[in-house]
Design an enzyme around this catalytic site. Structure first.
Site, PDB file in Angstrom:
ATOM      1  N   GLY A  12      36.036  41.491  33.759  1.00 35.17           N
ATOM      2  CA  GLY A  12      35.390  42.489  32.613  1.00 35.17           C
ATOM      3  C   GLY A  12      36.450  43.768  32.457  1.00 35.17           C
ATOM      4  N   SER A  13      37.804  43.389  32.528  1.00 30.54           N
ATOM      5  CA  SER A  13      38.715  44.685  32.392  1.00 30.54           C
ATOM      6  C   SER A  13      38.625  44.544  30.730  1.00 30.54           C
ATOM      7  CB  SER A  13      40.025  44.198  32.835  1.00 30.54           C
ATOM      8  OG  SER A  13      40.738  43.237  32.377  1.00 30.54           O
ATOM      9  N   LEU A  86      33.125  32.385  30.006  1.00 33.49           N
ATOM     10  CA  LEU A  86      33.466  30.789  30.147  1.00 33.49           C
ATOM     11  C   LEU A  86      32.377  29.852  29.616  1.00 33.49           C
ATOM     12  CD1 LEU A  86      34.837  31.630  33.505  1.00 33.49           C
ATOM     13  CD2 LEU A  86      36.053  31.326  31.280  1.00 33.49           C
ATOM     14  N   ILE A  89      29.895  28.510  23.114  1.00 35.03           N
ATOM     15  CA  ILE A  89      28.987  29.210  22.358  1.00 35.03           C
ATOM     16  C   ILE A  89      28.094  28.307  21.646  1.00 35.03           C
ATOM     17  CG2 ILE A  89      28.348  30.511  20.171  1.00 35.03           C
ATOM     18  CD1 ILE A  89      29.286  32.284  22.890  1.00 35.03           C
ATOM     19  N   ASN A 103      36.693  35.526  19.977  1.00 35.34           N
ATOM     20  CA  ASN A 103      37.218  35.323  21.274  1.00 35.34           C
ATOM     21  C   ASN A 103      38.614  35.777  21.514  1.00 35.34           C
ATOM     22  OD1 ASN A 103      36.954  34.238  24.017  1.00 35.34           O
ATOM     23  ND2 ASN A 103      38.150  32.560  23.247  1.00 35.34           N
ATOM     24  N   HIS A 105      41.878  34.385  23.856  1.00 40.14           N
ATOM     25  CA  HIS A 105      42.286  33.451  24.583  1.00 40.14           C
ATOM     26  C   HIS A 105      43.781  34.052  24.970  1.00 40.14           C
ATOM     27  CE1 HIS A 105      42.479  29.667  26.477  1.00 40.14           C
ATOM     28  NE2 HIS A 105      43.698  29.629  25.987  1.00 40.14           N
ATOM     29  N   ASP A 146      38.082  26.893  21.705  1.00 40.20           N
ATOM     30  CA  ASP A 146      39.810  27.525  21.545  1.00 40.20           C
ATOM     31  C   ASP A 146      40.143  26.929  19.878  1.00 40.20           C
ATOM     32  OD1 ASP A 146      39.351  28.889  23.591  1.00 40.20           O
ATOM     33  OD2 ASP A 146      40.377  27.300  24.899  1.00 40.20           O
ATOM     34  N   GLU A 177      46.426  46.578  25.039  1.00 42.64           N
ATOM     35  CA  GLU A 177      46.758  46.994  23.850  1.00 42.64           C
ATOM     36  C   GLU A 177      46.222  46.814  22.521  1.00 42.64           C
ATOM     37  OE1 GLU A 177      51.042  46.572  24.593  1.00 42.64           O
ATOM     38  OE2 GLU A 177      51.434  46.793  22.398  1.00 42.64           O
TER      39      GLU A 177
HETATM   40  C1  GAR Z   1      41.231  37.334  29.765  1.00 43.89           C
HETATM   41  O1  GAR Z   1      42.683  37.113  30.083  1.00 43.89           O
HETATM   42  C2  GAR Z   1      40.922  36.461  28.816  1.00 43.89           C
HETATM   43  O2  GAR Z   1      41.904  36.487  27.858  1.00 43.89           O
HETATM   44  C3  GAR Z   1      40.695  35.093  29.346  1.00 43.89           C
HETATM   45  O3  GAR Z   1      39.987  35.488  30.612  1.00 43.89           O
HETATM   46  C4  GAR Z   1      40.376  36.867  30.974  1.00 43.89           C
HETATM   47  C5  GAR Z   1      39.115  37.808  31.426  1.00 43.89           C
HETATM   48  O4  GAR Z   1      39.574  38.950  32.076  1.00 43.89           O
HETATM   49  N1  GAR Z   1      39.748  34.344  28.588  1.00 43.89           N
HETATM   50  C6  GAR Z   1      39.853  32.870  28.760  1.00 43.89           C
HETATM   51  O5  GAR Z   1      40.439  32.421  29.488  1.00 43.89           O
HETATM   52  C7  GAR Z   1      38.868  32.379  27.827  1.00 43.89           C
HETATM   53  N2  GAR Z   1      39.363  31.147  27.785  1.00 43.89           N
HETATM   54  P1  GAR Z   1      38.726  40.123  32.301  1.00 43.89           P
HETATM   55  O6  GAR Z   1      37.374  39.524  32.575  1.00 43.89           O
HETATM   56  O7  GAR Z   1      39.323  40.935  33.177  1.00 43.89           O
HETATM   57  O8  GAR Z   1      38.552  40.918  30.799  1.00 43.89           O
END
Ligand code: GAR
Length: 188
Positions: A12-13, A86, A89, A103, A105, A146, A177
């Site tokens: 969740g960053s 993950l 939808i 989304n 990616h 995707d 960013e």
């Molecule tokens: C992020 O890098 C996002 O782009 C990726 O998961 C990470 C989640 O990080 N998403 C995917 O790979 C979707 N297919 P976070 O939980 O720290 O935001």
């Protein structure tokens, strides 16, 4: 005030960064709720510490229109943002929010997308292939994993000494960013 629902499955960053971005200034939008399918996901604590409601729902509930549609309508959600979510939808949500689900990616789609390509797996594949660049893609969500229409991409250089963890760190920086700003643009 536009209202955002973030769907996230893990750390969740990105969710935290988006919440903070909209809390910091009056930008005409706010994160109203975070929805997760994982009861132990760190994103829950991140949201709650910032005063944002977090709801844990098993996948079966997320796939149930009688649960999801009233939950989102009751919170007057304008935009659904997937940030490390993950599950696929369900079609009824795509139909209920046309152009209203996006989304992020962590690759330059269409490269390194599709089933099984998420988080660290993407960066491992990028490093294994000897790519010289990678990046992020923000895209609309469609029925195919995707493959929705791209909204924005940004790239970074991959150097030969980069490990998947190094690439992941650079990608997170890039996401931090750009992603909130792109969301703001979509809502304005
Ligand atoms: C992020 O890098 C996002 O782009 C990726 O998961 C990470 C989640 O990080 N998403 C995917 O790979 C979707 N297919 P976070 O939980 O720290 O935001």
């Amino acid at each position: 005030m536009k209202r955002i629902a973030i769907f996230a499955s893990g750390n969740g960053s990105n969710a935290e960064n988006i919440i903070r971005y909209f809390q910091a200034d009056s930008r005409g939008a706010e994160v109203a709720v975070v929805i997760t399918n994982k009861a132990d996901a760190p994103v829950i604590g991140r949201a709650e510490r910032l005063g944002v409601e977090a709801i844990v729902l098993p996948g079966a509930d997320i796939r149930n229109p009688d649960i999801m549609l009233p939950l989102l309508a009751g919170r007057r959600i304008d935009l659904i943002v997937l940030a490390g979510f993950l599950l696929m939808i369900p079609s009824f949500l795509i139909a209920a929010y046309p152009g209203g689900i996006v989304n992020i990616h962590p690759s330059l789609l269409p490269k390194y997308g599709g089933k099984g390509m998420y988080g660290r797996h993407v960066h491992e594949a990028v490093v294994a292939a000897g790519e010289k660049e990678t990046g992020i893609t923000v895209h609309y969500v469609s029925e195919k994993c995707d493959e929705g229409e791209p909204i924005f991409q940004a790239s970074i250089e991959v150097v030969p000494t980069d490990t998947p963890a190094d690439v992941e760190a650079k990608i997170h920086q890039l996401e931090k960013e750009h992603f909130p700003r792109i969301i703001e643009g979509l809502l304005s």
